[in-house]
Design an enzyme around this catalytic site. Structure first.
Site, PDB file in Angstrom:
ATOM      1  N   SER A   1       0.857  -1.184   0.000  1.00  0.00           N
ATOM      2  CA  SER A   1       0.000   0.000   0.000  1.00  0.00           C
ATOM      3  C   SER A   1       0.893   1.233   0.000  1.00  0.00           C
ATOM      4  O   SER A   1       2.087   1.147   0.336  1.00  0.00           O
ATOM      5  CB  SER A   1      -0.878  -0.009   1.261  1.00  0.00           C
TER       6      SER A   1
ATOM      7  N   TYR B   1      -3.002  -0.587  10.110  1.00  0.00           N
ATOM      8  CA  TYR B   1      -2.885  -0.913   8.692  1.00  0.00           C
ATOM      9  C   TYR B   1      -1.526  -0.502   8.152  1.00  0.00           C
ATOM     10  O   TYR B   1      -0.847  -1.274   7.461  1.00  0.00           O
ATOM     11  CB  TYR B   1      -4.006  -0.201   7.930  1.00  0.00           C
TER      12      TYR B   1
END
Length: 260
Positions: A144, A157
């Site tokens: 990501s 995350y």
């Protein structure tokens, strides 16, 4: 010979039932790969398999939790017995909990890290054993932009995806001698069902993303397909330990000048 062809290859895509995982799976199938889709939700798996098969792809599904080491080992063995091999593994399964760090429970933090990071390790470990025995393979971890940047509400995350970037580099280092290439894809902001509510004209976040992205738009799920095919194919046989960010240029810039 087409170095991008995946004819005769078998690809496992964890969480490939919707969104970006489905887009990457479609790209692999268009290049000739047989699809193995995993999920923890039976209804989503059945819907996605119907979609894949309607498009003419060869696709099979398996229900299991990638964070369950015992079950994952068993299912990888089952897949290999049924399909003969696993040539490509895309570790796409993941979750996010948008909670401020001060408000996030340790239990929720651990859950995100367990799914997004530990699950990828577990799957890679068991799939790599078969790849080593057969003389090579491709593992792609879905990282990501949060593997590089911080942001409000995503401490767990970002921690998991930052760890996944380094896991990618370390597994590439250990397994290169077995002809296994381990790389990552870092998606930017994409137009999916999940982001639909914030992509309307006039929404502050929509305006922020469009203005912050040099490409001037949200990514389309199909924009990931080419990168997934490249990293899954012989075309990337000397590419190892890399994270390719498919983000429209966001990470390349501090932002557009104020007068533009």
């Amino acid at each position: 010979m087409n170095p991008f062809s995946l004819e005769g290859k078998t690809a496992v895509v964890t969480g490939g039932t919707h969104g970006l995982g489905m887009a990457m799976a479609e790209g692999l199938a268009d290049a000739g790969a047989e699809l193995i889709i995993t999920s923890i939700t039976e209804s989503l798996l059945e819907e996605s398999l119907a979609y894949y098969r309607e498009k003419g792809y060869k696709a099979t599904g398996y229900i299991f939790d990638v964070t369950d080491e015992v079950e994952a080992e068993k299912q990888v063995a089952t897949i290999e017995a049924a399909h003969g091999k696993i040539d490509i593994l895309i570790n796409n399964a993941g979750i996010i909990k948008r909670v401020l760090a001060l408000d996030m429970s340790v239990e929720d933090f651990r859950k995100v890290v367990d799914v997004d990071l530990v699950g990828a390790f577990i799957m890679s470990k068991f799939v790599a054993k078969g790849m080593i025995a057969r003389g090579g393979g491709k593992i792609i971890n879905i990282c990501s932009m949060m593997s590089e940047l911080g942001r409000d509400n995503v401490s767990a995350y970002a921690s998991a995806k930052g760890g996944l970037k380094m896991l990618t580099k370390n597994l590439a280092t250990e397994w290169a001698k077995y002809n296994i290439q381990v790389n990552g894809i870092g998606p930017g902001y994409f137009a999916t069902i999940q982001t639909e509510p914030i992509r309307v004209d006039g929404h502050p976040f929509n305006e922020f993303i469009i203005s912050r992205t040099p490409a001037g738009r949200w990514g389309e799920p199909k924009d990931l397909a080419g990168t997934a095919v490249f990293l899954s194919s012989e075309a990337s046989s000397f590419v190892n330990g890399q994270i390719i960010y498919v983000d429209g240029g966001i990470l390349a810039t501090i932002g557009k000048p104020a007068n533009e």
